[in-house]
Design a protein around this motif. Structure first.
Motif, mmCIF file in Angstrom:
data_model
loop_
_atom_site.group_PDB
_atom_site.id
_atom_site.type_symbol
_atom_site.label_atom_id
_atom_site.label_comp_id
_atom_site.label_asym_id
_atom_site.label_seq_id
_atom_site.Cartn_x
_atom_site.Cartn_y
_atom_site.Cartn_z
ATOM 1 N N ARG A 1 0.829 -1.196 0.000
ATOM 2 C CA ARG A 1 0.000 0.000 0.000
ATOM 3 C C ARG A 1 0.872 1.258 0.000
ATOM 4 N NH1 ARG A 1 -2.419 -0.438 4.716
ATOM 5 N NH2 ARG A 1 -3.714 -2.157 3.989
ATOM 6 N N GLU A 2 1.939 1.268 0.826
ATOM 7 C CA GLU A 2 2.839 2.414 0.874
ATOM 8 C C GLU A 2 3.579 2.598 -0.436
ATOM 9 O OE1 GLU A 2 5.354 1.827 4.232
ATOM 10 O OE2 GLU A 2 3.743 2.175 5.676
ATOM 11 N N SER A 3 4.031 1.511 -1.034
ATOM 12 C CA SER A 3 4.735 1.631 -2.310
ATOM 13 C C SER A 3 3.803 2.151 -3.398
ATOM 14 C CB SER A 3 5.352 0.295 -2.725
ATOM 15 O OG SER A 3 4.345 -0.653 -2.999
ATOM 16 N N LYS A 4 2.562 1.737 -3.352
ATOM 17 C CA LYS A 4 1.593 2.224 -4.330
ATOM 18 C C LYS A 4 1.343 3.713 -4.125
ATOM 19 C CE LYS A 4 -2.936 1.155 -6.222
ATOM 20 N NZ LYS A 4 -4.151 0.342 -6.071
ATOM 21 N N GLU B 1 2.081 6.846 -6.740
ATOM 22 C CA GLU B 1 1.084 7.855 -7.082
ATOM 23 C C GLU B 1 1.618 9.254 -6.822
ATOM 24 O OE1 GLU B 1 -2.380 6.859 -4.834
ATOM 25 O OE2 GLU B 1 -2.909 5.171 -6.131
ATOM 26 N N ASP B 2 2.368 9.417 -5.711
ATOM 27 C CA ASP B 2 2.955 10.721 -5.399
ATOM 28 C C ASP B 2 3.978 11.118 -6.461
ATOM 29 O OD1 ASP B 2 1.408 10.914 -3.170
ATOM 30 O OD2 ASP B 2 2.980 10.282 -1.756
ATOM 31 N N LYS B 3 4.793 10.170 -6.931
ATOM 32 C CA LYS B 3 5.775 10.462 -7.975
ATOM 33 C C LYS B 3 5.083 10.878 -9.263
ATOM 34 C CE LYS B 3 9.413 7.441 -6.255
ATOM 35 N NZ LYS B 3 10.188 6.218 -6.490
ATOM 36 N N ASP B 4 3.994 10.236 -9.605
ATOM 37 C CA ASP B 4 3.260 10.604 -10.802
ATOM 38 C C ASP B 4 2.727 12.029 -10.695
ATOM 39 O OD1 ASP B 4 3.699 8.121 -11.874
ATOM 40 O OD2 ASP B 4 1.720 7.315 -11.323
ATOM 41 N N ILE B 5 2.245 12.390 -9.529
ATOM 42 C CA ILE B 5 1.711 13.740 -9.323
ATOM 43 C C ILE B 5 2.838 14.762 -9.373
ATOM 44 C CG2 ILE B 5 0.587 15.243 -7.642
ATOM 45 C CD1 ILE B 5 -1.060 12.819 -6.766
ATOM 46 N N GLU B 6 4.007 14.419 -8.799
ATOM 47 C CA GLU B 6 5.146 15.340 -8.796
ATOM 48 C C GLU B 6 5.630 15.630 -10.208
ATOM 49 O OE1 GLU B 6 8.342 14.207 -6.211
ATOM 50 O OE2 GLU B 6 6.978 13.912 -4.518
#
Length: 150
Positions: free
Chosen positions: A132-135, A139-144
């Motif tokens: 869950r944390e890796s997912k 998602e955070d990297k995609d947003i960044e």
């Protein structure tokens, strides 16, 4: 032929006379008793049939288990080797196996199985949390990527 016809008419007359006489001589107490008996039969019959069905199923399961028990031991069904003691053998070899730590799940106690289930459950939860944390990080990297473009 006349004898057969005569017997049939006599039987018919006797049956009709007996039935008519029975119902004509019934008192209120006998009618109530008859209604109670018929009502109890109608109410209890399904439960008695269900109880008989359960008893029959239990007997059938015992017979089938008995047939299986005769051909395959329960340990063989679990995938474990059956331990067969020969009359001339000592039980020292079993003690050596127990000291070496070679025990099967069938030898475990109730508390040990419960502890093992808890350990497995905790491991599964930890793995789910990690995934869950890796997912979330992905998602955070995609947003960044979209936010840092200038």
């Amino acid at each position: 032929m006349d004898g057969v016809a005569n017997v049939v008419t006599v039987l018919g007359d006797r049956i009709s006379n007996n039935v008519m006489g029975t119902f004509a001589s019934m008192t209120a107490e006998k009618w109530i008793r008859l209604i109670i008996i018929v009502g109890a039969y109608a109410l209890l019959r399904p439960y008695v049939i269900k109880l008989g069905g359960k008893a029959q199923m239990k007997q059938h399961e015992e017979e089938s288990a008995e047939a299986i028990r005769g051909t395959i031991s329960p340990n063989e069904l679990r995938g474990q080797k059956a331990m067969v003691r020969l009359p001339g053998e000592d039980s020292d070899s079993e003690d050596d196996e127990a000291q070496n730590g070679e025990s099967s799940a069938a030898d475990w106690g109730k508390k040990a199985r419960r502890r093992q289930r808890l350990v497995v459950k905790k491991l599964i939860e930890a793995e789910e949390d990690r995934l869950r944390e890796s997912k979330e990080e992905e998602e955070d990297k995609d947003i960044e990527e979209f936010l840092l473009k200038e």
